[in-house]
Every structure is written in structure tokens, then in C-alpha cells.
Design a protein around this motif. Structure first.
Motif, short mmCIF file in Angstrom:
data_model
loop_
_atom_site.label_atom_id
_atom_site.label_comp_id
_atom_site.label_asym_id
_atom_site.label_seq_id
_atom_site.Cartn_x
_atom_site.Cartn_y
_atom_site.Cartn_z
N THR A 259 0.87 -1.17 0.00
CA THR A 259 0.00 0.00 0.00
C THR A 259 0.91 1.23 0.00
N ASN A 260 0.32 2.40 0.13
CA ASN A 260 1.08 3.65 0.19
C ASN A 260 0.51 4.55 1.28
N VAL A 261 1.35 5.43 1.80
CA VAL A 261 0.87 6.43 2.76
C VAL A 261 -0.07 7.39 2.03
N VAL A 262 0.35 7.88 0.87
CA VAL A 262 -0.42 8.83 0.07
C VAL A 262 -0.72 8.20 -1.27
N ASP A 263 -1.94 8.34 -1.74
CA ASP A 263 -2.34 7.74 -3.02
C ASP A 263 -1.90 8.55 -4.23
N ARG A 264 -1.70 9.85 -4.06
CA ARG A 264 -1.41 10.71 -5.20
C ARG A 264 -0.03 10.42 -5.76
N ALA A 265 0.03 10.21 -7.07
CA ALA A 265 1.29 9.95 -7.75
C ALA A 265 2.03 11.26 -8.00
N THR A 266 3.36 11.21 -7.84
CA THR A 266 4.21 12.37 -8.09
C THR A 266 5.52 11.88 -8.72
N ALA A 267 6.26 12.82 -9.28
CA ALA A 267 7.58 12.48 -9.81
C ALA A 267 8.54 12.13 -8.68
N THR A 268 8.45 12.85 -7.56
CA THR A 268 9.25 12.56 -6.37
C THR A 268 8.39 12.76 -5.13
N ALA A 269 8.73 12.06 -4.07
CA ALA A 269 7.97 12.19 -2.82
C ALA A 269 8.08 13.58 -2.23
N ALA A 270 9.12 14.32 -2.60
CA ALA A 270 9.30 15.68 -2.09
C ALA A 270 8.17 16.61 -2.51
N GLU A 271 7.39 16.22 -3.50
CA GLU A 271 6.27 17.04 -3.95
C GLU A 271 5.05 16.94 -3.03
N SER B 138 2.82 17.39 0.30
CA SER B 138 2.76 18.36 1.39
C SER B 138 2.69 17.64 2.73
N ALA B 139 3.03 18.35 3.78
CA ALA B 139 2.93 17.80 5.13
C ALA B 139 1.50 17.38 5.43
N GLU B 140 0.54 18.18 4.97
CA GLU B 140 -0.88 17.86 5.20
C GLU B 140 -1.26 16.54 4.52
N GLU B 141 -0.77 16.32 3.30
CA GLU B 141 -1.07 15.08 2.60
C GLU B 141 -0.51 13.88 3.36
N LEU B 142 0.70 14.02 3.90
CA LEU B 142 1.30 12.92 4.65
C LEU B 142 0.53 12.63 5.93
N VAL B 143 0.11 13.67 6.64
CA VAL B 143 -0.66 13.47 7.88
C VAL B 143 -2.00 12.80 7.56
N ARG B 144 -2.68 13.30 6.54
CA ARG B 144 -3.96 12.71 6.13
C ARG B 144 -3.75 11.25 5.69
N GLY B 145 -2.68 11.01 4.95
CA GLY B 145 -2.37 9.64 4.54
C GLY B 145 -2.08 8.73 5.72
N GLY B 146 -1.42 9.28 6.74
CA GLY B 146 -1.15 8.50 7.95
C GLY B 146 -2.44 8.06 8.63
N TYR C 138 7.52 8.72 7.30
CA TYR C 138 6.94 8.23 8.55
C TYR C 138 6.93 9.32 9.61
N ARG C 139 8.06 9.99 9.76
CA ARG C 139 8.16 11.06 10.76
C ARG C 139 7.08 12.12 10.53
N ALA C 140 6.91 12.53 9.27
CA ALA C 140 5.94 13.59 8.95
C ALA C 140 4.51 13.10 9.10
N ALA C 141 4.22 11.90 8.63
CA ALA C 141 2.85 11.39 8.65
C ALA C 141 2.35 11.12 10.06
N PHE C 142 3.24 10.75 10.96
CA PHE C 142 2.82 10.33 12.30
C PHE C 142 3.35 11.21 13.42
N GLY C 143 3.94 12.35 13.07
CA GLY C 143 4.40 13.28 14.09
C GLY C 143 5.46 12.69 15.00
N ARG C 144 6.39 11.94 14.43
CA ARG C 144 7.47 11.31 15.19
C ARG C 144 8.81 11.82 14.66
N PRO C 145 9.17 13.06 14.97
CA PRO C 145 10.36 13.66 14.37
C PRO C 145 11.67 12.96 14.72
#
Length: 166
Positions: free
Chosen positions: A66-78, A80-88, A111-118
Motif C-alpha cells: 500500500t502507500n501512505v499517500v495515493d497521489r502519484a508524483t515524480a518525487t515524494a518531495a512534492e 505536502s505535510a498535510e497530505e502525509l498526515v492525512r495519509g497517515g 513516517y516522521r511527517a505522517a505520524f508526528g514522530r520527528p
């Protein structure tokens, strides 16, 4: 990108998000240069190196994707923090629904961004995700030059040994 998932898997591998290439061809970790499939084989998860088009064979071995975020991008750097949290949050719901024994997030920064574990590090995490043991591994993307295939195989093998014992 549809998940490769079933109830009660031994390990559910969770990428950050699909690449544009993967979405076009319809298979996870399909971009040339991605080391997911060679790593699974080198770490002993698969009896041979599977091709991305053979991803469904993972289910018979007790694994899924599976994936944290469903949206496809050229790189994961694209992403947003909000997308990662929502995906988490969506990942937590998926884990509760399918109840894998272990969830392996492939990308420590995501993982750190999606789950607030810096401060999270690679390996087994102290807190579960739902009822699943939570493991964080490096992203196998060819864009992640920090890890060679040998390094990835060693780290993935540690997870395989733990997952095999229950």
C-alpha cells in the motif's frame, strides 16, 4: 494505484506514494531503478526476483503493498505535510481493517511527517500502528542514494526474521 492487500498479511509494505511511472504501468515500485523488488528477493522475502507485473504473487507469500499517500508524483518531495498526515490517518484505518501482523513503512522521513514522530529511527518502532507491529525501513527508490542494495537487503532481512517469528 490499487493496493495489493488481503486480511491478516504477515507484512504490509507501505511506500510513500506511487511514482508517475508506476501509475502508468499499473504496478507498485515499477519505475526502472527502484530497488524494492531486488531487495525483497535479496532479503529472503521472495524465492526469486519478482517483476512489478507479478506483484499479486506477494499475497500468496503473506505480503502486500500500500502507500501512505495515493497521489502519484515524480518525487515524494512534492507531497505536502498535510497530505502525509492525512495519509497517515488513512493508513491507520487500513491497518485496522486488514490487520496485518507487521506494517513496514518505507521511508523514515515520510513516517516522521505522517505520524508526528520527528525523532523516529529505522527499525522496529516502540508504538504499534493499530494492532500491527510497526517497522520503518529506508525508501528503496533509486533516488535514495543513501543506501546500497546490500544495505537495503540487510535491513529488510532484519524485518523478515522478526515477521517470520510471529
Amino acid at each position: 494505484m490499487p493496493d495489493v492487500i488481503a486480511p491478516g498479511l504477515r507484512v504490509l509494505f507501505c511506500g510513500i506514494n506511487p511514482s508517475l511511472y508506476s501509475v502508468v504501468v499499473g504496478h507498485h515500485f515499477a519505475r526502472p531503478g527502484n530497488r524494492f523488488w531486488p531487495t525483497l528477493h535479496a532479503a529472503g522475502f521472495t524465492p526469486r526476483r519478482l517483476k512489478p507485473a507479478e506483484q499479486i504473487e506477494l499475497l500468496g507469500l503473506g505480503y502486500g503493498i500500500t502507500n501512505v499517500v495515493d497521489r502519484a508524483t515524480a518525487t515524494a518531495a512534492e507531497l505536502s505535510a498535510e497530505e502525509l498526515v492525512r495519509g497517515g490517518r488513512q493508513l491507520v484505518a487500513k491497518v485496522r481493517r486488514y490487520r496485518p501482523h507487521v506494517i513496514a513503512v518505507l521511508g523514515v522521513s515520510a513516517y516522521r511527517a505522517a505520524f508526528g514522530r520527528p525523532q523516529a529511527a529505522l527499525g522496529l518502532q516502540p508504538e504499534p500502528l493499530g494492532e500491527a507491529r510497526l517497522w520503518v525501513l529506508p525508501n528503496p527508490s533509486g533516488l535514495n542514494a543513501h543506501y546500497r542494495l546490500e544495505d537495503l537487503a540487510r535491513l529488510f532481512s532484519e524485518l523478515r526474521q522478526v515477521a517470520a517469528t510471529g
